[in-house]
Design a protein around this motif. Structure first.
Motif, short mmCIF file in Angstrom:
data_model
loop_
_atom_site.label_atom_id
_atom_site.label_comp_id
_atom_site.label_asym_id
_atom_site.label_seq_id
_atom_site.Cartn_x
_atom_site.Cartn_y
_atom_site.Cartn_z
N GLY A 93 0.82 -1.21 0.00
CA GLY A 93 0.00 0.00 0.00
C GLY A 93 0.85 1.26 0.00
N SER A 94 0.20 2.38 0.18
CA SER A 94 0.92 3.66 0.15
C SER A 94 0.27 4.65 1.10
CB SER A 94 0.93 4.23 -1.28
OG SER A 94 -0.39 4.53 -1.70
N LEU A 95 1.03 5.66 1.47
CA LEU A 95 0.53 6.74 2.31
C LEU A 95 1.29 8.01 1.94
CD1 LEU A 95 -1.07 7.87 4.71
CD2 LEU A 95 0.80 7.14 6.21
N THR A 96 0.53 9.06 1.60
CA THR A 96 1.14 10.34 1.26
C THR A 96 0.62 11.40 2.24
OG1 THR A 96 1.21 9.72 -1.07
CG2 THR A 96 1.55 12.04 -0.54
N ILE A 97 1.56 12.05 2.91
CA ILE A 97 1.26 13.05 3.94
C ILE A 97 1.68 14.42 3.46
CG2 ILE A 97 1.91 13.83 6.26
CD1 ILE A 97 2.37 10.86 6.94
N GLY A 98 0.88 15.42 3.76
CA GLY A 98 1.23 16.80 3.44
C GLY A 98 1.37 17.61 4.72
N ALA A 99 2.45 18.38 4.82
CA ALA A 99 2.67 19.20 6.03
C ALA A 99 3.75 20.23 5.75
CB ALA A 99 3.09 18.33 7.21
N GLY A 100 3.77 21.28 6.56
CA GLY A 100 4.79 22.30 6.46
C GLY A 100 6.12 21.83 7.03
N TYR A 111 7.38 10.18 14.16
CA TYR A 111 6.30 9.28 13.78
C TYR A 111 6.55 8.68 12.40
CZ TYR A 111 3.77 11.32 17.71
OH TYR A 111 3.39 11.72 18.98
N ILE A 112 7.06 9.49 11.50
CA ILE A 112 7.35 9.01 10.14
C ILE A 112 8.43 7.93 10.19
CG2 ILE A 112 8.37 9.67 7.92
CD1 ILE A 112 6.98 12.43 8.31
N VAL A 113 9.48 8.18 10.96
CA VAL A 113 10.57 7.21 11.09
C VAL A 113 10.05 5.91 11.72
CG1 VAL A 113 12.75 6.72 12.27
CG2 VAL A 113 12.37 8.95 11.21
N HIS A 114 9.24 6.05 12.77
CA HIS A 114 8.70 4.87 13.46
C HIS A 114 7.77 4.08 12.53
CE1 HIS A 114 7.93 2.54 17.05
NE2 HIS A 114 6.62 2.65 16.86
N PHE A 115 6.94 4.77 11.78
CA PHE A 115 6.02 4.11 10.85
C PHE A 115 6.81 3.34 9.80
CE2 PHE A 115 3.30 3.85 7.11
CZ PHE A 115 2.08 3.48 7.65
N ARG A 116 7.87 3.95 9.26
CA ARG A 116 8.68 3.29 8.25
C ARG A 116 9.32 2.01 8.79
NH1 ARG A 116 11.40 4.96 3.74
NH2 ARG A 116 9.39 5.92 3.21
N SER A 123 4.65 2.30 0.87
CA SER A 123 5.30 3.43 0.20
C SER A 123 4.86 4.72 0.88
CB SER A 123 4.90 3.45 -1.28
OG SER A 123 5.42 4.60 -1.92
N LEU A 124 5.78 5.34 1.62
CA LEU A 124 5.46 6.54 2.40
C LEU A 124 6.10 7.76 1.76
CD1 LEU A 124 4.30 7.84 4.97
CD2 LEU A 124 6.43 7.24 6.14
N LYS A 125 5.27 8.76 1.49
CA LYS A 125 5.75 10.00 0.88
C LYS A 125 5.29 11.20 1.70
CE LYS A 125 5.55 8.10 -3.82
NZ LYS A 125 4.96 8.24 -5.17
N VAL A 126 6.12 12.23 1.72
CA VAL A 126 5.79 13.47 2.42
C VAL A 126 5.90 14.62 1.44
CG1 VAL A 126 6.35 15.03 4.32
CG2 VAL A 126 6.65 12.55 4.60
N VAL A 127 4.86 15.44 1.39
CA VAL A 127 4.82 16.61 0.50
C VAL A 127 4.76 17.86 1.36
CG1 VAL A 127 3.56 17.78 -1.35
CG2 VAL A 127 3.60 15.28 -1.26
N ASN A 128 5.66 18.80 1.09
CA ASN A 128 5.68 20.05 1.85
C ASN A 128 4.67 21.06 1.31
OD1 ASN A 128 9.15 19.80 2.46
ND2 ASN A 128 7.58 19.83 4.01
N GLY A 129 4.12 21.85 2.22
CA GLY A 129 3.19 22.89 1.82
C GLY A 129 2.58 23.55 3.04
N THR A 142 -4.26 14.41 -4.20
CA THR A 142 -2.80 14.27 -4.30
C THR A 142 -2.21 13.61 -3.05
OG1 THR A 142 -2.72 16.27 -5.64
CG2 THR A 142 -0.64 15.51 -4.74
N ILE A 143 -2.78 13.90 -1.89
CA ILE A 143 -2.29 13.34 -0.63
C ILE A 143 -3.45 12.72 0.15
CG2 ILE A 143 -0.38 14.99 -0.49
CD1 ILE A 143 -1.94 16.54 1.58
N ASP A 144 -3.11 11.86 1.12
CA ASP A 144 -4.12 11.19 1.93
C ASP A 144 -4.46 11.97 3.19
OD1 ASP A 144 -4.18 8.70 0.32
OD2 ASP A 144 -2.13 8.50 1.02
N LEU A 145 -3.43 12.52 3.83
CA LEU A 145 -3.59 13.26 5.08
C LEU A 145 -2.87 14.59 5.00
CD1 LEU A 145 -2.88 10.51 7.79
CD2 LEU A 145 -5.11 11.53 7.28
N ALA A 146 -3.52 15.64 5.48
CA ALA A 146 -2.87 16.95 5.58
C ALA A 146 -2.76 17.30 7.05
CB ALA A 146 -3.69 18.01 4.85
N PHE A 147 -1.57 17.71 7.46
CA PHE A 147 -1.37 18.18 8.84
C PHE A 147 -1.35 19.70 8.82
CE2 PHE A 147 -0.27 13.81 9.15
CZ PHE A 147 -0.68 13.46 10.42
#
Length: 302
Positions: A93-100, A111-116, A123-129, A142-147
């Protein structure tokens, strides 16, 4: 037509083995149950699928055509079920997170390191914004979760808090004066750019108290706020929880306010109309697990 999937499974086994008794044995059901399922299927389809012989059965031309297509369809269904199981068990599966940047560095990173480590096959991806940018990404898929920095409202989204934070003003030297909002506004202020949701929050707090903020500098990176305050280039507005180490080491100092700024929250957002994936739900569980939160504090001293 209301034929049941189980009937097709029984038909496929009988067509593969050319024996109702062998099909019954392989499926752990009675031979009469196989015969009933086949008879019911032939009746619903209004076609003869098997020719019954004394020593077994053979497929009719219609039965051969059905067998070829049903076998392919059941293979696809089985594959989909296996994939679904893998998703649920987080084997794929995959997970894409968006955060500043600041949220990633000072809150999400552990949390990202622990999840990995827990789920290396996801497949874990992080998008900045910014909060507003990541909200748009959630809404366009585009992403699954926005922080995001709260408060934030959008009828299309479910937005839930996950961390309490405190906005404070800091400088690079000790200052025991207790500042009013008017006095803070008169200083050389360094703040995030106006596009950020946290900046909107501070502007709103001051404006509701009749004070308009006109910062001397507006920056796009949280790290620069801390750095500029450290070198006495002005008074920066930062998040206390994200700069606990610098405050503890006396690299920067919190200014006292006559009226403290109300606590606000960091939250995560996702589409209401779309179910969260198993990987997204598991990531949220990590955020809300008390022991995981304690581990984070020990790792980074945040």
């Amino acid at each position: 037509m209301n034929t049941k999937l189980e009937q097709y499974r029984i038909f496929n086994e009988a067509a593969t083995t050319l024996s109702f008794s062998k099909a019954a044995h392989h499926l752990y059901i009675s031979q009469s149950a196989v015969s009933q399922a086949i008879n019911s299927l032939e009746k619903e389809l209004d076609v003869k699928l098997f020719i019954r012989l004394s020593k077994g059965v053979i497929l009719t031309p219609e039965g051969e055509m059905m067998h070829k297509n049903i076998a392919e369809a059941l293979t696809l269904i089985s594959s989909a079920e296996n994939k679904l199981t893998s998703f649920k068990e987080l084997k794929s599966g995959s997970l894409t997170i968006g955060a500043g940047d600041a949220l990633c560095e000072h809150y999400l990173l552990n949390y990202i390191v622990h999840f990995r480590k827990l789920y290396p096959n996801i497949s874990l991806k992080v998008v900045n914004g910014t909060s507003l940018e990541t909200i748009k990404m959630v809404k366009n898929g585009t992403i699954d979760l926005a922080f995001v920095n709260m408060p934030l409202f959008d009828e299309a989204l479910t937005i839930k808090p996950c961390l309490d934070v405190h906005d404070i003003f800091v400088t690079g030297h000790q200052d025991h004066h207790v500042y009013s909002y008017e006095e803070i506004a008169s200083q050389e202020l360094i703040m995030l750019e106006r596009l950020s949701n946290s900046r909107h929050y501070i502007d709103h707090i001051f404006s509701t108290n009749g004070v308009l903020l006109k910062p001397a500098m507006e920056l796009g990176a949280y790290a620069l706020l801390v750095l500029f305050a450290k070198y006495n280039l002005g008074i920066s507005c930062i998040i206390k929880e994200f700069s606990a180490q610098e405050l503890e080491n006396h690299e920067i100092y919190e200014l006292k306010l006559a009226k403290e700024i109300a606590t606000r929250q960091i939250g995560y957002a996702y589409l209401k109309r779309k179910s969260l994936s198993a990987s997204a739900m598991e990531f949220i569980k990590l955020l809300t697990h008390p022991q995981m939160g304690n581990d984070n504090q020990d790792d980074n001293d945040l």
